[in-house]
Write a protein that holds these residues in place. Structure first.
Motif, PDB file in Angstrom:
ATOM      1  N   ASP A 155      20.861  28.643 -11.450  1.00 29.48           N
ATOM      2  CA  ASP A 155      19.639  29.354 -11.066  1.00 29.48           C
ATOM      3  C   ASP A 155      19.045  30.101 -12.255  1.00 29.48           C
ATOM      4  O   ASP A 155      17.812  30.168 -12.411  1.00 29.48           O
ATOM      5  CB  ASP A 155      19.924  30.331  -9.927  1.00 29.48           C
ATOM      6  N   ASP A 156      19.917  30.680 -13.098  1.00 28.40           N
ATOM      7  CA  ASP A 156      19.420  31.353 -14.304  1.00 28.40           C
ATOM      8  C   ASP A 156      18.650  30.369 -15.183  1.00 28.40           C
ATOM      9  O   ASP A 156      17.551  30.668 -15.675  1.00 28.40           O
ATOM     10  CB  ASP A 156      20.583  31.937 -15.115  1.00 28.40           C
ATOM     11  N   LEU A 157      19.226  29.186 -15.402  1.00 28.67           N
ATOM     12  CA  LEU A 157      18.593  28.216 -16.304  1.00 28.67           C
ATOM     13  C   LEU A 157      17.357  27.583 -15.684  1.00 28.67           C
ATOM     14  O   LEU A 157      16.425  27.223 -16.409  1.00 28.67           O
ATOM     15  CB  LEU A 157      19.602  27.146 -16.711  1.00 28.67           C
ATOM     16  N   VAL A 158      17.330  27.436 -14.365  1.00 28.87           N
ATOM     17  CA  VAL A 158      16.111  26.964 -13.711  1.00 28.87           C
ATOM     18  C   VAL A 158      14.978  27.962 -13.927  1.00 28.87           C
ATOM     19  O   VAL A 158      13.837  27.586 -14.240  1.00 28.87           O
ATOM     20  CB  VAL A 158      16.362  26.735 -12.203  1.00 28.87           C
ATOM     21  N   ALA A 159      15.286  29.239 -13.806  1.00 22.40           N
ATOM     22  CA  ALA A 159      14.280  30.279 -14.044  1.00 22.40           C
ATOM     23  C   ALA A 159      13.829  30.271 -15.504  1.00 22.40           C
ATOM     24  O   ALA A 159      12.633  30.421 -15.794  1.00 22.40           O
ATOM     25  CB  ALA A 159      14.838  31.654 -13.663  1.00 22.40           C
ATOM     26  N   VAL A 160      14.763  30.084 -16.424  1.00 22.63           N
ATOM     27  CA  VAL A 160      14.412  29.993 -17.845  1.00 22.63           C
ATOM     28  C   VAL A 160      13.496  28.806 -18.079  1.00 22.63           C
ATOM     29  O   VAL A 160      12.473  28.903 -18.781  1.00 22.63           O
ATOM     30  CB  VAL A 160      15.684  29.871 -18.711  1.00 22.63           C
ATOM     31  N   ASN A 161      13.836  27.665 -17.501  1.00 24.55           N
ATOM     32  CA  ASN A 161      13.048  26.459 -17.723  1.00 24.55           C
ATOM     33  C   ASN A 161      11.623  26.618 -17.199  1.00 24.55           C
ATOM     34  O   ASN A 161      10.653  26.206 -17.851  1.00 24.55           O
ATOM     35  CB  ASN A 161      13.727  25.268 -17.046  1.00 24.55           C
ATOM     36  N   ARG A 162      11.497  27.227 -16.042  1.00 22.04           N
ATOM     37  CA  ARG A 162      10.152  27.460 -15.496  1.00 22.04           C
ATOM     38  C   ARG A 162       9.343  28.368 -16.427  1.00 22.04           C
ATOM     39  O   ARG A 162       8.147  28.156 -16.642  1.00 22.04           O
ATOM     40  CB  ARG A 162      10.248  28.080 -14.104  1.00 22.04           C
ATOM     41  N   GLU A 163      10.005  29.365 -16.979  1.00 20.85           N
ATOM     42  CA  GLU A 163       9.315  30.272 -17.888  1.00 20.85           C
ATOM     43  C   GLU A 163       8.926  29.558 -19.177  1.00 20.85           C
ATOM     44  O   GLU A 163       7.844  29.783 -19.736  1.00 20.85           O
ATOM     45  CB  GLU A 163      10.207  31.481 -18.193  1.00 20.85           C
ATOM     46  N   LEU A 164       9.786  28.683 -19.674  1.00 27.44           N
ATOM     47  CA  LEU A 164       9.457  27.913 -20.876  1.00 27.44           C
ATOM     48  C   LEU A 164       8.235  27.033 -20.645  1.00 27.44           C
ATOM     49  O   LEU A 164       7.363  26.916 -21.515  1.00 27.44           O
ATOM     50  CB  LEU A 164      10.652  27.044 -21.285  1.00 27.44           C
ATOM     51  N   LEU A 165       8.157  26.411 -19.472  1.00 28.70           N
ATOM     52  CA  LEU A 165       7.014  25.561 -19.163  1.00 28.70           C
ATOM     53  C   LEU A 165       5.740  26.389 -18.978  1.00 28.70           C
ATOM     54  O   LEU A 165       4.643  25.927 -19.313  1.00 28.70           O
ATOM     55  CB  LEU A 165       7.302  24.755 -17.885  1.00 28.70           C
ATOM     56  N   ARG A 166       5.887  27.596 -18.474  1.00 29.83           N
ATOM     57  CA  ARG A 166       4.716  28.431 -18.208  1.00 29.83           C
ATOM     58  C   ARG A 166       4.090  29.000 -19.465  1.00 29.83           C
ATOM     59  O   ARG A 166       2.865  29.108 -19.580  1.00 29.83           O
ATOM     60  CB  ARG A 166       5.108  29.592 -17.279  1.00 29.83           C
ATOM     61  N   CYS A 167       4.913  29.366 -20.442  1.00 28.13           N
ATOM     62  CA  CYS A 167       4.430  30.213 -21.537  1.00 28.13           C
ATOM     63  C   CYS A 167       3.678  29.457 -22.625  1.00 28.13           C
ATOM     64  O   CYS A 167       3.054  30.071 -23.488  1.00 28.13           O
ATOM     65  CB  CYS A 167       5.599  30.979 -22.165  1.00 28.13           C
ATOM     66  N   ALA A 173      10.533  25.368 -30.054  1.00 26.04           N
ATOM     67  CA  ALA A 173      10.876  26.724 -29.604  1.00 26.04           C
ATOM     68  C   ALA A 173      11.608  26.687 -28.273  1.00 26.04           C
ATOM     69  O   ALA A 173      12.601  27.407 -28.067  1.00 26.04           O
ATOM     70  CB  ALA A 173       9.613  27.570 -29.493  1.00 26.04           C
ATOM     71  N   MET A 174      11.126  25.843 -27.362  1.00 26.55           N
ATOM     72  CA  MET A 174      11.784  25.714 -26.066  1.00 26.55           C
ATOM     73  C   MET A 174      13.234  25.277 -26.238  1.00 26.55           C
ATOM     74  O   MET A 174      14.148  25.817 -25.608  1.00 26.55           O
ATOM     75  CB  MET A 174      11.025  24.706 -25.195  1.00 26.55           C
ATOM     76  N   ALA A 234      10.761  36.776 -27.431  1.00 21.96           N
ATOM     77  CA  ALA A 234       9.891  37.949 -27.546  1.00 21.96           C
ATOM     78  C   ALA A 234       8.474  37.544 -27.953  1.00 21.96           C
ATOM     79  O   ALA A 234       7.483  38.065 -27.425  1.00 21.96           O
ATOM     80  CB  ALA A 234      10.478  38.927 -28.565  1.00 21.96           C
ATOM     81  N   HIS A 235       8.379  36.596 -28.905  1.00 20.37           N
ATOM     82  CA  HIS A 235       7.067  36.181 -29.409  1.00 20.37           C
ATOM     83  C   HIS A 235       6.201  35.608 -28.300  1.00 20.37           C
ATOM     84  O   HIS A 235       4.999  35.897 -28.220  1.00 20.37           O
ATOM     85  CB  HIS A 235       7.248  35.155 -30.533  1.00 20.37           C
ATOM     86  N   TYR A 236       6.805  34.791 -27.436  1.00 21.11           N
ATOM     87  CA  TYR A 236       6.045  34.167 -26.356  1.00 21.11           C
ATOM     88  C   TYR A 236       6.072  34.982 -25.062  1.00 21.11           C
ATOM     89  O   TYR A 236       5.616  34.518 -24.019  1.00 21.11           O
ATOM     90  CB  TYR A 236       6.566  32.746 -26.102  1.00 21.11           C
ATOM     91  N   ARG A 237       6.612  36.197 -25.159  1.00 17.73           N
ATOM     92  CA  ARG A 237       6.621  37.131 -24.037  1.00 17.73           C
ATOM     93  C   ARG A 237       7.222  36.493 -22.786  1.00 17.73           C
ATOM     94  O   ARG A 237       6.674  36.568 -21.688  1.00 17.73           O
ATOM     95  CB  ARG A 237       5.216  37.653 -23.752  1.00 17.73           C
ATOM     96  N   MET A 238       8.365  35.867 -22.978  1.00 19.69           N
ATOM     97  CA  MET A 238       9.029  35.186 -21.879  1.00 19.69           C
ATOM     98  C   MET A 238       9.731  36.185 -20.971  1.00 19.69           C
ATOM     99  O   MET A 238      10.407  37.093 -21.441  1.00 19.69           O
ATOM    100  CB  MET A 238      10.052  34.185 -22.418  1.00 19.69           C
TER     101      MET A 238
END
Length: 441
Positions: A155-167, A173-174, A234-238
């Motif tokens: 679940d942590d990595l799913v949330a990370v992946n969604r944030e990577l796709l969003r930002c 970088a991803m 931090a740069h992409y405000r994830m």
């Protein structure tokens, strides 16, 4: 073929160019010459991840009919080989399907992918120097083999992946962040296979063909660090989960770096790349009497802005004969980004780039364009991409659509679907990133 093009001929030419690019990356055509000699003593373990994994595994099995093979590969749901059916020549007989195929979700990871990644790690552990691990990797492998590092959950990595796709972060970088939250990526698979020989056969879907970026480099030394991963976040405000933030800050176990002895017996062979696909498209264009101009295989940035730039180049060619004149085609590749900054419709990198291009052309006569993903799936849609014609904007407005509003609302796929201009191929079982062709008739 030069001179004035009618709409049907221009569309057919663009589809022909796209198909030539996909064929140039077909594992059944390109993989076998890159295989190493199988070991005379020792096991052969075939593992793989990515959108091309099933077809790559088939190519290995066909090339080595007498070699005992074990292992498994994981690919996306729907990207399986054609099932055997009576009377169909394109189906795959069961005897040719020698390596088990698992299926998982892309671009959002799921438990099936995590289980497959753990199974792959188990398959390569405990081998000897006499054994060969053949690793088949292609685009999409990062999501398909998402295995959380100790202390993290799926679940942590799913949330990370969604944030990577969003930002809107670029793929390198991803992948830097993914590798530092993974138990599989960033050279960890090769480290687990030590001391066996590891040969990686790669189909590149990334600008520059950096093997450390393709599927986050499971068998390749990782030059990036936890510090870089924190800086990029931090740069992409994830907005990362707390557990992921703590893991990056703790930096407990770095990925294998260049010179790591566990990676000393590894080798990588690139079997298909975006540039090879573009060269095949250029050769096909010449066969049709067109003058091809390859602009590059690493054109990146916001999809709509790249479309605007390509539209400007096409207008210059049509109006001034520079950098090429009429009777030409502009070819390019590379992965753009789409930054979601509010409610989003049915978007996609290719169709968003194409709509930006169409708006820049503003119905200029004699220019058609195609933007497609070579894996057959643009974003979350069922289409590979779409084709824009000189009358696309007028037809869209006649249907009551506002193309600029569709672009702002990331609903480019919805617009081209309404026009009947989507390019639907289904999964192609390969992936060398997005390709674009602009025909100046």
């Amino acid at each position: 073929m030069t001179g004035t093009w009618d709409d049907a001929a221009a569309r057919a030419a663009l589809r022909r160019l796209f198909e030539a690019g996909v064929r140039a990356a077909d594992p059944l055509a390109v993989l076998a010459p890159h295989l190493p000699e199988p070991p005379t003593a020792g096991r052969v373990v075939v593992v793989g991840v990515g959108k091309a994994a099933a077809k790559m595994a088939l190519a290995v099995g066909r090339a080595w009919p007498e070699v005992p093979l074990t292992g498994l590969v994981v690919t996306t749901h729907g990207a399986d080989l054609p099932p055997p059916r009576s009377g169909e020549t394109n189906s795959i007989p069961p005897s040719h399907r020698r390596i088990p195929v698992r299926f998982a979700s892309h671009p959002v990871p799921d438990a099936h992918g995590a289980a497959a990644a753990a199974e792959i790690l188990g398959a390569v552990r405990g081998l000897s120097p006499r054994d060969l691990v053949l690793f088949l990797v292609s685009g999409g492998g990062s999501s398909l083999s998402t295995l959380p590092a100790p202390g993290l959950t799926l679940d942590d990595l799913v949330a990370v992946n969604r944030e990577l796709l969003r930002c809107g972060a670029p793929i390198d970088a991803m992948n830097c962040i993914r590798k530092h939250l993974s138990a599989f990526s960033g050279g960890r698979l090769a480290a687990a296979a030590h001391p066996a020989r590891v040969v990686t056969l790669a189909i590149s879907d990334v600008p520059g063909d950096d093997p450390a970026v393709i599927a986050s480099g499971p068998t390749v030394a990782d030059p990036t660090t936890f510090t870089e991963a924190r800086m990029l976040a931090a740069h992409y405000r994830m907005r990362l989960p707390e557990a992921a933030i703590r893991h990056l800050e703790a930096a407990a176990e770095e990925t294998p770096k260049p010179g790591d002895p566990r990676l000393a017996n590894t080798e990588l062979r690139m079997i298909a790349t975006p540039m090879l696909a573009l060269r095949a498209m250029a050769a096909e264009a010449e066969a049709m009497g067109l003058v091809p101009l390859v602009l590059g295989d690493a054109l990146e940035g916001e999809a709509r802005e790249l479309g605007r730039v390509l539209g400007g180049v096409a207008l210059s060619a049509a109006t001034h004969g520079l950098p090429v004149g009429r009777g030409s085609v502009l070819l390019s590749g590379g992965e753009t980004t789409v930054t979601i900054d509010g409610p989003a419709g049915e978007g996609g990198r290719g169709t968003e780039c194409l709509l930006g291009l169409a708006l820049a052309l503003n119905e200029a006569p004699g220019i058609w364009a195609l933007c497609c993903d070579t894996d057959g799936i643009d974003g979350r849609s069922e289409a590979a991409g779409a084709i824009a014609a000189p009358d696309s904007l007028a037809r869209a407005r006649a249907l009551g659509r506002d193309p600029r509003a569709d672009l702002a609302g990331h609903d480019s796929t919805g617009l081209f679907r309404a026009l009947g201009d989507l390019v639907v191929t289904g999964p192609t079982l390969t992936n060398v990133n997005d390709v674009r062709a602009v025909l100046i008739g």
